[in-house]
Scaffold this active site. Structure first.
Site, PDB file in Angstrom:
ATOM      1  N   GLY A 122      40.357  11.083 -99.506  1.00 18.04           N
ATOM      2  CA  GLY A 122      40.087  11.230 -98.088  1.00 18.04           C
ATOM      3  C   GLY A 122      40.033   9.900 -97.371  1.00 18.04           C
ATOM      4  O   GLY A 122      39.058   9.166 -97.465  1.00 18.04           O
ATOM      5  N   CYS A 172      43.437  24.853 -99.054  1.00 17.30           N
ATOM      6  CA  CYS A 172      44.378  24.588 -97.986  1.00 17.30           C
ATOM      7  C   CYS A 172      44.014  25.423 -96.756  1.00 17.30           C
ATOM      8  O   CYS A 172      44.034  26.652 -96.806  1.00 17.30           O
ATOM      9  CB  CYS A 172      45.801  24.903 -98.408  1.00 17.30           C
ATOM     10  SG  CYS A 172      46.947  24.473 -97.113  1.00 17.30           S
TER      11      CYS A 172
HETATM   12  C1  FMN Z   1      51.333  16.251 -94.829  1.00 15.63           C
HETATM   13  C2  FMN Z   1      50.248  16.653 -95.796  1.00 15.63           C
HETATM   14  C3  FMN Z   1      50.491  17.670 -96.727  1.00 15.63           C
HETATM   15  C4  FMN Z   1      49.507  18.061 -97.630  1.00 15.63           C
HETATM   16  N1  FMN Z   1      49.793  19.042 -98.553  1.00 15.63           N
HETATM   17  C5  FMN Z   1      48.863  19.373 -99.504  1.00 15.63           C
HETATM   18  C6  FMN Z   1      49.166  20.315-100.544  1.00 15.63           C
HETATM   19  O1  FMN Z   1      50.276  20.856-100.634  1.00 15.63           O
HETATM   20  N2  FMN Z   1      48.194  20.626-101.442  1.00 15.63           N
HETATM   21  C7  FMN Z   1      46.953  20.032-101.394  1.00 15.63           C
HETATM   22  O2  FMN Z   1      46.122  20.320-102.262  1.00 15.63           O
HETATM   23  N3  FMN Z   1      46.656  19.104-100.439  1.00 15.63           N
HETATM   24  C8  FMN Z   1      47.561  18.774 -99.499  1.00 15.63           C
HETATM   25  N4  FMN Z   1      47.255  17.821 -98.533  1.00 15.63           N
HETATM   26  C9  FMN Z   1      45.928  17.192 -98.532  1.00 15.63           C
HETATM   27  C10 FMN Z   1      45.947  15.843 -99.246  1.00 15.63           C
HETATM   28  O3  FMN Z   1      46.322  15.965-100.595  1.00 15.63           O
HETATM   29  C11 FMN Z   1      44.585  15.156 -99.162  1.00 15.63           C
HETATM   30  O4  FMN Z   1      43.625  15.952 -99.814  1.00 15.63           O
HETATM   31  C12 FMN Z   1      44.138  14.928 -97.724  1.00 15.63           C
HETATM   32  O5  FMN Z   1      45.226  14.524 -96.938  1.00 15.63           O
HETATM   33  C13 FMN Z   1      43.023  13.884 -97.595  1.00 15.63           C
HETATM   34  O6  FMN Z   1      43.427  12.624 -98.063  1.00 15.63           O
HETATM   35  P1  FMN Z   1      43.996  11.428 -97.108  1.00 15.63           P
HETATM   36  O7  FMN Z   1      43.014  11.251 -96.015  1.00 15.63           O
HETATM   37  O8  FMN Z   1      44.121  10.235 -98.023  1.00 15.63           O
HETATM   38  O9  FMN Z   1      45.303  11.906 -96.619  1.00 15.63           O
HETATM   39  C14 FMN Z   1      48.234  17.430 -97.614  1.00 15.63           C
HETATM   40  C15 FMN Z   1      48.006  16.410 -96.678  1.00 15.63           C
HETATM   41  C16 FMN Z   1      48.990  16.003 -95.787  1.00 15.63           C
HETATM   42  C17 FMN Z   1      48.693  14.891 -94.810  1.00 15.63           C
END
Ligand code: FMN
Ligand code: FES
Lengths: 306, 261
Positions: A243, A129
């Site tokens: 992603g 993170c």
């Molecule tokens: C609003 C938000 C909160 C997130 N919170 C976490 C989290 O608490 N822990 C984590 O491992 N990833 C967190 N992520 C990352 C997502 O799990 C994911 O890895 C990342 O958004 C990429 O995928 P996507 O493009 O489909 O969103 C968060 C992403 C977003 C957008």
């Protein structure tokens, strides 16, 4: 087509999981679909103690994506296991806990609490993170720390599979992947958000109070695919692709490069029934393109001869 | 029929409002009814046109303006890329709608009720007045910067006692604040209910007077929203204990003495 997948000690009905932090604890989405339809739900990041998270503003829309700096706001692991887990349909859908901590010992302690819960199918370790100043970045970018944290979690995880979630904000993601594998990870998930920023020339302020934030959504898919491609070729533990997935075609691209399953994040905000629909759409698209089975299709990317 | 859902529905009508005064800025957008069991004034919906490309990833939140068994209407003011594209929708276009979301305004049919609207914040009060069993107990006060013709003021004023004040200068602003203070004090003294929706400085003024005069007041917050369902934690505000709570699920309506914003 048989959509069931089994890897790293996890058994999923289908390869569609929801990504941590984008699907709440799952219950928020129950009005929009049958949670039992999903392959898995990765719950929002949990820490040992409750966290208030970062100040507002925390999110900004960017071209084909968004920035977030939530700061792992969560009610703490105790609240999760006593108040939330019992109301999730964990017998019928894999519920994965996502662990966030600031040192290896704390990670171990968190793993110990969650390992005792029948309703938790696996542990996903967030070493990446980029939002929280005191922790994530250091772990996610330092292979030695990744190995140490993985070991600490693995030691306390009992029979629960441990999946390490990797950050793309590194020079060579395969080094981090190997560090996690050496630390005993059963699987890897990638990618977490890309480090980014947005500013407003009129107010002359950053658009996110934390200034630096995590980029997600369709904009990051090419980076994510590249990372998954490199990692599946450098370790022999299974990989979950994350992603920018916003369609069945996107999801199949990750399987094609070798992912066992996928997680859907930002696309859950396109519409709250997105992940439920994706399950059917993926199966239909696999049939449409003439794939014989998931196993036949997975990793079948034809690379040009070197 | 369901309590809450996400549906693809067709746009039935796009009606421009106040175009002589402000060309191409305010619209009533009427959609097919998404088959909810019910909705309450103060609740909102998220709208994302099905054909939107992925360059805008979020839906956009709108107060429920009015609805009947066949249609749902939202009232929008163009204020960015998302609302501009929603205003450009045509009948027959499909949009994803999820809702009804959030909580609703208090409704006490026999209590004198003051509705304080700042500009586009008037939107949820159209439905409120339509649903109120005793409109005689309701009064609207609208503070506005763009001409009155742009707002559904006349529609509401047909049913309830209404006043409005135009803000052009800082003297106007002070007069509006004084008028709001006077009204809130009056409703506090009558033991009435004060309900407010508008921009943040407007709501802060309401909160301040409500505290000063001991009025029972609710404010409806309009934070930026990523999901509308409580998942992204991008819309939070602080409750009176200083804890972050989601505006989309714990609000958008809060008792003025139980929220920090
Ligand atoms: C609003 C938000 C909160 C997130 N919170 C976490 C989290 O608490 N822990 C984590 O491992 N990833 C967190 N992520 C990352 C997502 O799990 C994911 O890895 C990342 O958004 C990429 O995928 P996507 O493009 O489909 O969103 C968060 C992403 C977003 C957008
Ligand atoms: S808009 Fe996502 S939590 Fe409120």
């Amino acid at each position: 087509m048989d959509m069931h997948v089994s890897f790293g000690g996890l058994n999923l009905k289908n390869p569609v999981m929801t990504a941590s932090g984008t699907f709440g604890f799952g219950l928020e989405f129950a009005p929009y679909g049958d949670l039992k339809k999903l392959g898995g739900i990765v719950a929002k990041g949990l820490s040992l103690k409750p966290r208030e998270g970062n100040p507002m503003p925390r999110i900004a829309e960017t071209p084909c994506g968004m920035l977030n700096a939530i700061g792992i706001q969560n009610p703490g692991v105790e609240h999760f296991v006593t108040q939330i887990l019992p109301s999730l349909p964990w017998r019928d859908v894999a519920v994965l806990a996502n662990l966030y901590a600031c040192d290896a010992a704390e990670f171990g302690e968190l793993a110990g609490v969650l390992a005792a819960e029948e309703g938790v199918a696996a542990l996903e370790v967030n070493v990446s993170c980029p939002n929280v100043k005191e922790g994530g970045v250091a772990f996610g970018q330092d292979p030695a720390q990744i190995a140490r944290v993985t070991e600490a979690v693995k030691k306390r995880a009992g029979s629960k599979p441990v999946m390490v979630k990797l950050s793309p904000n590194v020079t060579d993601i395969t080094v981090c992947a190997r560090a996690a594998a050496d630390g005993g990870a059963d699987a890897l998930s990638l990618i977490n958000t890309l480090s980014g920023m947005a500013v407003d020339i009129r107010t002359r302020r950053p658009r996110i109070a934390n200034v630096i934030a995590g980029l997600s959504g369709p904009a990051i898919k090419p980076v994510a695919l590249r990372c998954v491609h490199q990692v599946v070729r450098s370790v022999d533990i299974p990989v979950v692709g994350i992603g920018g997935i916003a369609s069945a075609e996107d999801a199949l691209e990750f399987l094609l490069v070798g992912a066992q399953a996928v997680q859907v994040g930002t696309a859950n905000f396109l519409r709250p029934d997105f992940a439920f629909n994706l399950v059917d759409q993926m199966e239909a698209l696999l049939t449409e393109i003439g794939a014989k089975s998931l196993d036949e299709f997975r990793g079948s990317l034809q690379l040009p001869l070197a | 029929m369901s309590l809450r859902n996400c549906r693809n529905v067709k746009v039935l009508k796009v009606a421009p409002v106040g175009q002589q005064e402000r060309p191409d800025e305010f619209y009533e957008i009427t959609l097919e009814y998404p088959d909810w069991d019910e909705w309450r004034p103060g609740q909102f919906v998220m709208v994302r046109p099905v054909a939107w490309p992925l360059d805008l990833v979020w839906g956009r939140p709108f107060s429920i303006y009015t609805a009947d068994e066949t249609s749902l209407t939202v009232f929008i003011q163009k204020s960015g890329r998302g609302t501009a594209r929603i205003a450009a929708l045509r009948p027959g276009d499909e949009v994803a709608v999820w809702g009804p979301l959030g909580n609703s305004f208090a409704m006490e049919p026999d209590a004198p009720t003051l509705l304080l609207a700042g500009g586009i914040g008037i939107a949820p009060f159209r439905g409120y007045v339509e649903r109120h069993p005793h409109p005689g107990n309701v009064r609207l006060f609208l503070a506005h910067r763009v001409p009155l013709e742009c707002y559904p003021y006349d529609i509401i004023a047909a049913d309830v006692c209404a006043d409005c004040m135009l803000e052009k200068t800082s003297t106007d602003l002070q007069a509006i604040i004084d008028a709001m203070g006077g009204l809130i004090r009056e409703y506090a003294e009558k033991g009435g209910l004060v309900l407010a929706c508008g921009p943040t400085p407007f709501m802060r003024t309401v909160q301040r007077f409500a505290k000063e005069y001991g009025a029972r007041a609710q404010v409806s917050l309009e934070n930026r929203m990523g999901c509308g369902v409580g998942a992204c934690l991008g819309c939070v505000t602080k409750d009176s204990a200083g804890h972050h709570v989601q505006v989309c699920t714990r609000g958008p309506v809060f008792w003025a003495d139980k929220v920090e914003f």
